[in-house]
Motif scaffolding. Sequence first.
Motif, short mmCIF file in Angstrom:
data_model
loop_
_atom_site.label_atom_id
_atom_site.label_comp_id
_atom_site.label_asym_id
_atom_site.label_seq_id
_atom_site.Cartn_x
_atom_site.Cartn_y
_atom_site.Cartn_z
N GLU A 38 152.50 14.72 10.29
CA GLU A 38 152.49 13.47 9.50
C GLU A 38 152.99 12.30 10.35
OE1 GLU A 38 154.92 14.71 6.20
OE2 GLU A 38 153.16 15.13 4.97
N TYR A 48 148.04 9.92 6.15
CA TYR A 48 147.92 11.35 5.93
C TYR A 48 149.24 11.94 5.45
CZ TYR A 48 147.73 16.32 6.79
OH TYR A 48 147.83 17.68 6.63
N THR A 49 149.14 12.86 4.50
CA THR A 49 150.30 13.63 4.05
C THR A 49 149.87 15.08 3.86
OG1 THR A 49 151.89 13.95 2.26
CG2 THR A 49 149.80 12.96 1.66
N HIS A 50 150.81 16.01 4.03
CA HIS A 50 150.51 17.42 3.80
C HIS A 50 150.40 17.72 2.30
CE1 HIS A 50 151.14 18.11 7.98
NE2 HIS A 50 152.46 18.17 7.95
N ASP A 51 150.92 16.82 1.47
CA ASP A 51 151.00 17.08 0.02
C ASP A 51 150.32 15.95 -0.76
OD1 ASP A 51 151.65 17.74 -2.55
OD2 ASP A 51 153.81 17.39 -2.31
N ASN A 68 142.18 15.90 -2.58
CA ASN A 68 142.95 16.61 -1.55
C ASN A 68 141.97 17.01 -0.45
OD1 ASN A 68 141.73 19.15 -2.31
ND2 ASN A 68 143.11 19.14 -4.07
N CYS A 69 142.52 17.46 0.64
CA CYS A 69 141.66 17.79 1.78
C CYS A 69 140.64 18.87 1.42
CB CYS A 69 142.51 18.22 2.97
SG CYS A 69 143.52 16.88 3.64
N TRP A 83 145.06 25.76 6.21
CA TRP A 83 144.93 24.72 7.23
C TRP A 83 143.52 24.77 7.77
CZ3 TRP A 83 148.73 21.21 8.33
CH2 TRP A 83 149.98 21.46 7.75
N VAL A 94 144.33 20.20 9.35
CA VAL A 94 145.00 19.48 8.25
C VAL A 94 145.28 20.46 7.11
CG1 VAL A 94 143.90 17.29 8.87
CG2 VAL A 94 142.84 18.76 7.14
N GLY A 98 146.54 18.66 1.58
CA GLY A 98 146.89 17.32 2.05
C GLY A 98 145.94 16.25 1.56
N TRP A 99 146.11 15.07 2.13
CA TRP A 99 145.27 13.92 1.73
C TRP A 99 145.42 12.83 2.78
CZ3 TRP A 99 146.28 8.72 0.81
CH2 TRP A 99 145.28 7.98 0.15
N CYS A 100 144.38 12.02 2.92
CA CYS A 100 144.50 10.78 3.72
C CYS A 100 143.60 9.74 3.09
CB CYS A 100 144.18 11.02 5.20
SG CYS A 100 142.45 10.84 5.64
#
Length: 107
Positions: A38, A48-51, A68-69, A83, A94, A98-100
Amino acid sequence: MSKIARRKFIQLSAVAAAGAFATTGREALAADMPQLSEDDPMAKAMKYTHDASSVDPASRNNPAAEQNCANCALIQGADGEAWRPCQIFPGKAVAAAGWCSVWAPKA
Ligand code: SF4
């Protein structure tokens, strides 16, 4: 089968076999990719975040409710993996959760 047709068949088979090997190699490489941090400058630029649940839905450009990803059009790899590779962050994996800000709905 004529000699020429047989030769062509053998050539195409060799190309197909090489392609299958290359694909397997890429997938194995994806599994070994480092996880995107991150704190990575590109990740920060894309928010970007993992959550994904940590992102306020009101702050998103795209109004789709669940983002979400794992349900992004740019995710790669196999469904169900925690991942996965992403087209936006080459060489890094990613988090599926996650999300961006580049999130886009699958067609
Ligand atoms: Fe996740 Fe999609 Fe952003 Fe890639 S582009 S990090 S898959 S939301």
